[in-house]
Design a protein around this motif. Structure first.
Motif, short mmCIF file in Angstrom:
data_model
loop_
_atom_site.label_atom_id
_atom_site.label_comp_id
_atom_site.label_asym_id
_atom_site.label_seq_id
_atom_site.Cartn_x
_atom_site.Cartn_y
_atom_site.Cartn_z
N THR A 107 52.71 40.23 47.36
CA THR A 107 53.06 38.99 48.06
C THR A 107 52.98 39.13 49.57
OG1 THR A 107 55.43 39.50 48.17
CG2 THR A 107 54.63 38.40 46.18
N ALA A 108 52.82 40.36 50.07
CA ALA A 108 52.85 40.62 51.51
C ALA A 108 51.46 40.46 52.12
CB ALA A 108 53.41 42.01 51.77
N ASN A 109 50.93 39.24 52.03
CA ASN A 109 49.60 38.95 52.58
C ASN A 109 49.51 37.45 52.88
OD1 ASN A 109 48.44 37.45 50.23
ND2 ASN A 109 48.73 39.41 49.18
N PRO A 110 48.44 36.98 53.52
CA PRO A 110 48.40 35.59 53.97
C PRO A 110 48.46 34.53 52.88
CG PRO A 110 46.80 36.90 55.18
CD PRO A 110 47.31 37.76 54.08
N VAL A 111 48.13 34.86 51.63
CA VAL A 111 48.19 33.86 50.57
C VAL A 111 49.29 34.17 49.55
CG1 VAL A 111 45.79 33.18 50.85
CG2 VAL A 111 46.38 34.95 49.18
N ARG A 112 50.03 35.23 49.78
CA ARG A 112 51.22 35.60 48.99
C ARG A 112 50.93 35.78 47.50
NH1 ARG A 112 56.30 32.07 51.05
NH2 ARG A 112 55.06 30.35 50.21
N SER A 113 49.73 36.27 47.19
CA SER A 113 49.41 36.64 45.81
C SER A 113 48.23 37.60 45.84
CB SER A 113 49.09 35.43 44.94
OG SER A 113 47.74 35.02 45.09
N PHE A 114 47.94 38.18 44.68
CA PHE A 114 46.83 39.14 44.58
C PHE A 114 45.46 38.47 44.52
CE2 PHE A 114 47.31 37.77 40.25
CZ PHE A 114 46.04 37.88 39.69
N LYS A 115 45.43 37.16 44.38
CA LYS A 115 44.18 36.47 44.04
C LYS A 115 43.07 36.63 45.07
CE LYS A 115 45.45 34.28 40.17
NZ LYS A 115 44.77 34.45 38.87
N ALA A 116 43.42 36.82 46.34
CA ALA A 116 42.37 36.90 47.36
C ALA A 116 41.54 38.17 47.22
CB ALA A 116 42.97 36.83 48.76
N ARG A 117 42.04 39.18 46.53
CA ARG A 117 41.21 40.36 46.29
C ARG A 117 39.92 39.95 45.56
NH1 ARG A 117 44.00 45.73 46.19
NH2 ARG A 117 46.20 45.47 46.74
N GLY A 118 40.04 39.00 44.66
CA GLY A 118 38.86 38.53 43.93
C GLY A 118 38.06 37.50 44.69
N THR A 119 38.74 36.55 45.35
CA THR A 119 38.01 35.50 46.05
C THR A 119 37.27 36.04 47.27
OG1 THR A 119 39.97 34.83 47.34
CG2 THR A 119 39.54 33.66 45.26
N GLU A 120 37.73 37.15 47.82
CA GLU A 120 36.98 37.78 48.90
C GLU A 120 35.60 38.23 48.42
OE1 GLU A 120 38.20 38.96 52.56
OE2 GLU A 120 38.43 36.89 51.86
N SER A 167 39.05 35.01 36.00
CA SER A 167 39.01 35.91 34.85
C SER A 167 37.63 35.97 34.20
CB SER A 167 40.07 35.56 33.79
OG SER A 167 41.35 35.54 34.37
N LEU A 168 36.94 34.85 34.05
CA LEU A 168 35.58 34.90 33.52
C LEU A 168 34.63 35.50 34.54
CD1 LEU A 168 33.49 34.31 31.33
CD2 LEU A 168 33.29 31.98 32.26
N ASP A 169 34.74 35.09 35.79
CA ASP A 169 33.91 35.67 36.84
C ASP A 169 34.37 37.10 37.09
OD1 ASP A 169 32.71 33.25 36.99
OD2 ASP A 169 33.38 32.76 39.01
N VAL A 170 33.46 38.03 36.90
CA VAL A 170 33.85 39.44 36.97
C VAL A 170 34.37 39.82 38.35
CG1 VAL A 170 31.60 40.39 37.60
CG2 VAL A 170 33.16 41.73 36.15
N GLU A 171 33.95 39.09 39.39
CA GLU A 171 34.46 39.39 40.73
C GLU A 171 35.98 39.23 40.81
OE1 GLU A 171 30.28 37.71 41.13
OE2 GLU A 171 32.15 37.07 40.14
N THR A 172 36.52 38.23 40.10
CA THR A 172 37.97 38.03 40.14
C THR A 172 38.70 39.20 39.47
OG1 THR A 172 38.02 36.71 38.09
CG2 THR A 172 37.69 35.53 40.17
N CYS A 173 38.08 39.76 38.46
CA CYS A 173 38.67 40.91 37.76
C CYS A 173 38.52 42.18 38.58
CB CYS A 173 38.02 41.09 36.40
SG CYS A 173 38.11 39.65 35.32
N GLU A 174 37.34 42.39 39.15
CA GLU A 174 37.11 43.62 39.90
C GLU A 174 37.85 43.61 41.23
OE1 GLU A 174 32.91 45.09 37.96
OE2 GLU A 174 32.82 44.04 39.89
N THR A 178 43.03 42.79 32.95
CA THR A 178 41.80 43.51 32.63
C THR A 178 41.34 44.37 33.80
OG1 THR A 178 40.40 41.63 33.29
CG2 THR A 178 41.04 41.78 30.97
N GLY A 179 41.54 43.87 35.03
CA GLY A 179 41.13 44.64 36.19
C GLY A 179 41.94 45.91 36.37
N VAL A 180 43.25 45.75 36.46
CA VAL A 180 44.11 46.92 36.63
C VAL A 180 44.02 47.82 35.40
CG1 VAL A 180 46.49 47.71 36.92
CG2 VAL A 180 45.66 45.72 38.20
N GLY A 181 44.00 47.21 34.22
CA GLY A 181 43.92 48.00 32.99
C GLY A 181 42.67 48.85 32.93
#
Length: 323
Positions: free
Chosen positions: A47-60, A149-156, A186-189
């Protein structure tokens, strides 16, 4: 290990694409939580980032692929966190972002999507209806549909959390991961099973939104007619077959927890870790609360995956009242 859609070399390369502000998030032992839970607990704080979730790792990663196109544009369906992340990642890359969300989504998430400059379209109904509308927009406008989740970039992108866990000390033996669409799990796993094969990967979902957990146990897609949970970030009804296939290869277990346990977990994270979190982020703590014997004596990492929560709702859930 059988191969998922994910690739460890691509995941390592992703760290060079993702803005560093989203990487190397805090990971620490939270001893104050441990007396009430009966096990060693470490928090991976996303949560310690500009969007307060992990999701930007994938959208980047998605935005990096789209940037530089003639008229880059993308649309996604979101309960709020993916939409914020895509808006943030697209803003400085000149990408025209449209987010489709349910009118019932948390107001704080919708307001932030607008503030980040994305076009926001609201639909009556739940997240699955938003997915249908986003698909229609992508088809009509000929733009990139970003499917979490379907787009592999969001998982990776999410999998880079696993790389950070793999290089931590002291060792841990269990990781608890919120389960919704499946990108985080799936990504972390994938990374944990590749680099830390002795660590147990346990996915956690609300009992009121059990579709992916039921699917994991049945080893086939199981849909539900409704989703009824305060954990809106994981409230899907229709698992994606490709994502389930990946999850079956990396998850050791998938469990369901009660709403009361989620709320208690949120309160514990507030009282003992000083963290205001959204319900999805408390799923790992809820899992420990409901099965202390299973986790007794273990060192557990729980991924606190998001902190975007309507404060009026939050105060009501955790029992805070104005002075």
């Amino acid at each position: 290990m059988q191969q998922t859609r994910l690739d460890l070399d691509r995941i390592r390369a992703a760290r060079r694409i993702i803005d560093p502000v989203f990487l190397d998030t805090p990971l620490y032992r939270c001893e104050a939580l441990e007396p009430g839970l009966g096990c060693a607990v470490s928090i991976k704080l996303e949560t310690a980032n500009p969007v307060r979730s992990f999701k930007a790792r994938g959208t980047e990663l998605v935005a990096g692929l789209l940037a530089g196109g003639a008229s880059p544009a993308a649309v996604c369906a979101s309960a709020g966190n993916l939409g914020q992340a895509l808006a943030w990642s697209g803003r400085d890359r000149g990408i025209d972002v449209t987010v489709v969300a349910s009118r019932r989504a948390a107001r704080v998430k919708l307001d932030r999507i607008r503030a980040l400059g994305a076009r926001l379209e609201l639909v009556d109904g739940d997240h699955e209806m938003a997915r249908e509308r986003a698909t229609a927009i992508a088809r009509h406008d000929g733009i990139r549909l970003v499917e979490d989740s379907l787009d592999v970039e969001t998982c990776e992108g999410a999998a880079t959390i696993g790389l950070e866990l793999a290089h931590t000390a002291p060792a841990f033996d269990t990781v608890l991961i919120a389960l919704g669409g499946g990108a985080l799990a799936t990504g972390v796993g994938h990374v944990v099973k590749a680099l830390l094969p002795g660590v147990e990967v346990i996915c956690v979902q609300p009992r009121g939104a059990p579709a992916m957990t039921r699917s994991w146990h049945a080893r086939r897609v199981v849909t539900t007619e409704s989703a009824d949970t305060i954990a809106d970030g994981v409230a899907g009804r229709r698992p994606i077959p490709e994502v389930l296939d990946d999850l079956l290869l990396v998850a050791d277990d998938a469990v369901l927890v009660e709403e009361a346990s989620i709320i208690t977990g949120m309160r514990l994270l507030l009282d003992h870790a000083g963290l205001v979190v959204e319900p999805s982020a408390a799923l790992g703590i809820a899992a420990i609360l409901e099965n202390r014997d299973r986790f007794a004596g273990r060192h557990v990492v729980t991924i606190v995956c998001g902190g975007n929560v309507d404060m009026d709702d939050y105060r009501q859930w955790v029992g805070l009242v104005a002075a």
